[in-house]
Design a protein around this motif. Structure first.
Motif, short mmCIF file in Angstrom:
data_model
loop_
_atom_site.label_atom_id
_atom_site.label_comp_id
_atom_site.label_asym_id
_atom_site.label_seq_id
_atom_site.Cartn_x
_atom_site.Cartn_y
_atom_site.Cartn_z
N ASP A 104 0.82 -1.20 0.00
CA ASP A 104 0.00 0.00 0.00
C ASP A 104 0.86 1.26 0.00
O ASP A 104 0.53 2.24 -0.67
CB ASP A 104 -0.92 0.03 1.22
CG ASP A 104 -2.20 -0.77 1.02
OD1 ASP A 104 -2.58 -1.01 -0.14
OD2 ASP A 104 -2.83 -1.15 2.02
N PHE A 108 0.67 3.82 -2.96
CA PHE A 108 0.12 5.15 -2.72
C PHE A 108 1.04 6.23 -3.28
O PHE A 108 0.59 7.21 -3.88
CB PHE A 108 -0.08 5.37 -1.21
CG PHE A 108 -0.43 6.78 -0.85
CD1 PHE A 108 -1.73 7.24 -0.97
CD2 PHE A 108 0.55 7.66 -0.39
CE1 PHE A 108 -2.06 8.56 -0.66
CE2 PHE A 108 0.23 8.97 -0.07
CZ PHE A 108 -1.07 9.42 -0.21
N ILE A 137 -0.17 4.76 4.46
CA ILE A 137 -0.02 6.10 3.90
C ILE A 137 0.74 7.01 4.86
O ILE A 137 1.64 7.76 4.45
CB ILE A 137 -1.41 6.68 3.57
CG1 ILE A 137 -2.01 5.93 2.38
CG2 ILE A 137 -1.34 8.17 3.30
CD1 ILE A 137 -3.49 6.18 2.17
N ALA A 199 -8.63 8.05 3.40
CA ALA A 199 -8.30 6.63 3.53
C ALA A 199 -9.35 5.91 4.35
O ALA A 199 -9.09 4.88 4.96
CB ALA A 199 -6.92 6.47 4.16
N ALA A 226 -8.54 7.28 -1.73
CA ALA A 226 -8.20 5.87 -1.92
C ALA A 226 -9.39 5.04 -2.36
O ALA A 226 -9.23 3.91 -2.82
CB ALA A 226 -7.61 5.29 -0.63
N MET A 252 -3.78 4.25 -6.80
CA MET A 252 -3.21 3.47 -5.69
C MET A 252 -3.43 1.99 -5.90
O MET A 252 -2.54 1.17 -5.63
CB MET A 252 -3.81 3.92 -4.37
CG MET A 252 -3.24 3.21 -3.15
SD MET A 252 -3.87 3.91 -1.61
CE MET A 252 -3.12 2.80 -0.41
#
Length: 285
Positions: A104, A108, A137, A199, A226, A252
């Motif tokens: 992730d 991102f 993140i 998020a 996201a 993402m």
């Protein structure tokens, strides 16, 4: 001989576009294999991994809500970066062992690279959420020199995440604070890079929108959501209307899928512009 396969697990899972991404790359490369969805409720998580561990054709899985942290004690080993983040979104099956990774964070950052390549006097990120994606993140942006503001419906959860970083450069707030009007003079914005990141699941299909008063969004800030179902969330639509640069959840999704695909199938996915354009067209169809 059966083909190797990987999958994405979560609860719910029907909305996941990961099978489209991985299936597109497998077909583009002429590679045998498949990638599927698997609905796994929290109570069945341990049994799921026990069954998959015994399957030699299973290469691993991506992990989505609500399992990114719950999966940790079920793994044999966790990559140091994923351990620091405290969340796993990719589990790889290697010689009977379950190895946890987190893609992730690099996923991102991928669409932000042109901005991150520039020098700034100040970098600030407002992150809404405290789940697995938000944690990844926050750690990714901290490593890129951002001052962080973490917000959640439960401010104690925001404080717990913020406390993992420097108290001078990381702050906590409630989401309710960002829903109220703000009278503030932003002053000189030269040399700054500001991000506003959703998020949370707010704005996702079937969920209420994120309540954000744009008084809290610095002029010129990049607004990054996201969520990718729908692709144009109410947050992004309003940001675009106000002239902010926006990044949608597909960026993402595709970014984090790249490293997972390589781990599962032992080959790099295509990265040429034509493939990327065709994949995005397929995802929004």
């Amino acid at each position: 001989m059966t083909a190797s396969y990987a999958e994405v697990i979560g609860d719910p899972i029907a909305q996941s576009k990961s099978p489209i991404v991985h299936g597109f790359w497998l077909e583009r490369l002429g590679r045998a294999g498949r990638y599927e969805r698997c609905h796994v409720v929290p109570a069945a998580l341990e049994d799921y991994f026990a069954a998959r561990r015994a399957d030699p054709d299973w290469r691993g899985c991506n992990v989505t809500l609500p399992h990114k942290q719950a999966v940790l004690p079920l793994l044999d080993r966790v990559d140091p970066a994923a351990a620091r983040i405290g969340a796993v979104n990719t589990v790889v099956h290697e010689n009977g062992l379950l190895i946890g990774h987190n893609s992730d964070a690099p996923g991102f950052l991928e669409p932000l690279r042109p901005w991150l390549a520039e020098r700034h006097l100040l970098r600030t990120a407002r992150i809404f959420g405290t789940g697995g994606a938000a944690r990844a993140i926050a750690h990714a942006l901290w490593d890129e020199g951002f001052t962080l503001i973490v917000a959640a419906r439960d401010e104690t959860k925001a404080r717990a995440l913020a406390d993992e970083f420097s108290t001078r450069d990381c702050h906590a707030a409630s989401l309710a604070h960002f829903a109220a009007p703000l009278a503030f003079d932003w002053g000189d914005m030269v040399g700054r890079l500001d991000l506003v990141i959703n998020a949370t699941s707010l704005g996702m299909t079937g969920q209420p929108p994120l309540s954000l008063d744009f008084d809290h969004v610095p002029p010129g800030a990049i607004v990054y959501d996201a969520v990718y179902s729908p692709l144009e969330t109410p947050l992004l639509a309003e940001a675009r209307r106000r002239g902010h640069p926006v990044i949608d959840g597909l960026a993402m999704l595709i970014g984090q899928a790249r490293s997972a695909f390589t781990r599962f199938f032992g080959i790099e996915p295509p990265t040429d512009p034509a493939s990327d354009a065709a994949l995005r067209t397929l995802l929004v169809a």
